[in-house]
Design an enzyme around this catalytic site. Structure first.
Site, mmCIF file in Angstrom:
data_model
loop_
_atom_site.group_PDB
_atom_site.id
_atom_site.type_symbol
_atom_site.label_atom_id
_atom_site.label_comp_id
_atom_site.label_asym_id
_atom_site.label_seq_id
_atom_site.Cartn_x
_atom_site.Cartn_y
_atom_site.Cartn_z
ATOM 1 C CD GLU A 151 1.501 -8.331 -2.542
ATOM 2 O OE1 GLU A 151 1.441 -7.182 -3.021
ATOM 3 O OE2 GLU A 151 0.539 -9.116 -2.525
ATOM 4 C CG ASN A 193 2.033 -13.461 2.179
ATOM 5 O OD1 ASN A 193 2.068 -14.676 1.993
ATOM 6 N ND2 ASN A 193 0.973 -12.723 1.884
ATOM 7 C CG HIS A 229 -3.181 -14.663 -5.649
ATOM 8 N ND1 HIS A 229 -4.432 -14.896 -5.099
ATOM 9 C CD2 HIS A 229 -2.499 -13.942 -4.732
ATOM 10 C CE1 HIS A 229 -4.487 -14.334 -3.901
ATOM 11 N NE2 HIS A 229 -3.331 -13.757 -3.653
ATOM 12 C CD GLU A 257 -2.334 -13.432 -0.098
ATOM 13 O OE1 GLU A 257 -2.671 -12.966 -1.206
ATOM 14 O OE2 GLU A 257 -1.751 -12.757 0.765
ATOM 15 C CG ASP A 259 -7.033 -16.801 -5.956
ATOM 16 O OD1 ASP A 259 -5.918 -16.795 -6.522
ATOM 17 O OD2 ASP A 259 -7.584 -15.763 -5.528
HETATM 18 O O1 9MR Z 1 -8.435 -9.714 -1.557
HETATM 19 C C1 9MR Z 1 -8.016 -8.404 -1.271
HETATM 20 C C2 9MR Z 1 -8.944 -7.420 -1.985
HETATM 21 O O2 9MR Z 1 -10.237 -7.473 -1.426
HETATM 22 C C3 9MR Z 1 -8.378 -6.008 -1.877
HETATM 23 O O3 9MR Z 1 -9.178 -5.138 -2.656
HETATM 24 C C4 9MR Z 1 -6.950 -6.005 -2.381
HETATM 25 C C5 9MR Z 1 -6.327 -4.624 -2.283
HETATM 26 O O4 9MR Z 1 -5.068 -4.624 -2.850
HETATM 27 O O5 9MR Z 1 -6.173 -6.909 -1.606
HETATM 28 C C6 9MR Z 1 -6.605 -8.231 -1.745
HETATM 29 O O6 9MR Z 1 -5.750 -9.108 -1.018
HETATM 30 C C7 9MR Z 1 -4.402 -9.176 -1.438
HETATM 31 C C8 9MR Z 1 -3.581 -9.587 -0.247
HETATM 32 O O7 9MR Z 1 -3.811 -8.738 0.828
HETATM 33 C C9 9MR Z 1 -2.088 -9.616 -0.586
HETATM 34 N N1 9MR Z 1 -1.852 -10.460 -1.717
HETATM 35 C C10 9MR Z 1 -2.655 -10.201 -2.897
HETATM 36 C C11 9MR Z 1 -4.149 -10.238 -2.513
HETATM 37 C C12 9MR Z 1 -4.998 -10.083 -3.738
HETATM 38 O O8 9MR Z 1 -4.783 -8.811 -4.299
#
Ligand code: 9MR
Length: 345
Positions: A151, A193, A229, A257, A259
């Site tokens: 990001e 990513n 997402h 990722e 969903d």
């Molecule tokens: O799914 C992850 C969640 O459990 C954490 O709390 C969160 C913290 O920011 O991160 C989520 O995963 C993220 C991923 O690492 C990067 N892309 C966005 C995902 C969803 O927030």
């Protein structure tokens, strides 16, 4: 009686047949030469056999949802915790799954000692090296791709995010991190990513420009993860086209990722339409020969990040909260069954 006892003892002693996945998905994905992955969490992976079976029955790859992030791997400087990452990698190896490494540099989930930004440029470079050598070094040859940069852009803008790395090292932190990762694990595929870049637009254009300029300079960037997402009813309609232009630069691409969140209350019609959306995402990957896979972000709706982060939205994944398959799972099967098989890469 004797025969019965002998047979029973033999049956108990002989190794059982190698367990085949109970669904056709892994075989279908492999026949197309793509990975079908899922993000896994340490706790259910360690304690929930049904959860583990869902993973091994339906997927060919895993991503650690949280446990390989900086906060968990190096919570204090020089103190590493490998329990979660080892669990994920061992589980993957035991079950013939590949692993996406997630993630090295990110503005989120950094430990306090790092996030507070006490380091000057040289010190921060040393910190980056220590962490990269420890993490990529530990799993060299066992994790074949890494989200080195996660990001790098602002949420909804084409500007580079002014994270710790950017503030201290300038925008070339991206190239520096990629060079370093390549030095530590020369075989690993190194990724940027990002989200909100799945379809065309200003942010995707900025990512494209960044990728091209890195490649022109010979920086070891090998792939782009498009997170995916999505909001139900709002999945971009140019996924394949957008991924293709990155592939044309010589990069691998993947949906990393996936969903598709649905606003409550969720109706059967929503779930049916969500199945079409999952199918479409898989088909978009199959349409791009350098699309190496699709990973969903969580095993079931009971493990999804969505309800906590987007109150009022739910049901984003292919299995429901009771671990039952949803139409979305059928959408993925449909995409992989209907399309002519792609040659193995
Ligand atoms: O799914 C992850 C969640 O459990 C954490 O709390 C969160 C913290 O920011 O991160 C989520 O995963 C993220 C991923 O690492 C990067 N892309 C966005 C995902 C969803 O927030």
């Amino acid at each position: 009686m004797v025969i019965f006892v002998v047979v029973t003892v033999l049956v108990l002693l002989l190794p059982g047949p190698v367990e085949e996945p109970s669904s056709e998905l892994p075989g279908l994905a492999e026949a197309h030469g793509i990975k079908l992955g899922v993000a896994v969490a340490v706790n259910p992976l360690a304690h929930d056999a049904v959860y583990r079976d869902l993973v091994t029955d339906h997927y060919t790859s895993v991503t650690a949802e949280n446990t390989m992030k900086w906060q968990h791997v190096q919570p204090e400087r020089y103190e590493f915790d490998w329990s979660g990452p080892d669990l994920v990698v061992d589980f993957a190896e035991d079950n013939g799954l590949s692993v996406r490494g997630h993630t090295l540099l990110w503005h989120n989930q950094q430990p306090d000692w790092l996030a507070q930004g006490f380091f000057d440029a040289d010190e921060l470079r040393a910190v980056m090296r220590e962490h990269t050598e420890a993490l990529l070094g530990r799993y060299e040859g066992r994790i074949d791709s890494w989200d080195v940069i996660n990001e790098p852009f602002e949420e909804n803008s084409p500007e580079l995010r002014e994270n710790l790395w950017y503030q201290t090292l300038g925008e070339d932190y991206i190239a520096e991190a990629l060079w370093l990762a390549h030095e530590v694990d020369p075989e690993a595929k190194l990724y940027i990513n990002e989200f909100n870049t799945e379809g065309g637009g200003e942010k995707a254009d900025a990512l494209y420009e960044l990728s091209s300029s890195l490649l022109e300079r010979g920086v070891p960037l090998h792939g782009i993860g498009f997170q995916g997402h999505f909001v139900h009813g709002n999945v971009p309609d140019d996924l394949a086209e957008n991924m293709q232009r990155f592939a044309d630069l010589g990069l691998d691409v993947e949906i990393s990722e996936l969903d598709v969140r649905i606003p409550e209350p969720v109706t059967p019609e929503d779930l049916a339409a969500q199945a079409d959306e999952y199918q479409y995402v898989l088909e978009s990957c199959l349409a791009v020969s350098r699309c190496v896979g699709v990973s969903v972000w969580g095993v079931t709706d009971a493990h999804s990040w969505i309800p906590e982060w987007f109150p009022g939205y739910t049901a984003a994944l292919p299995f429901d909260e009771d671990y039952a398959p949803k139409p979305a799972l059928g959408g993925m099967v449909e995409a992989l069954s209907r399309n002519s098989r792609r040659a193995k890469r």
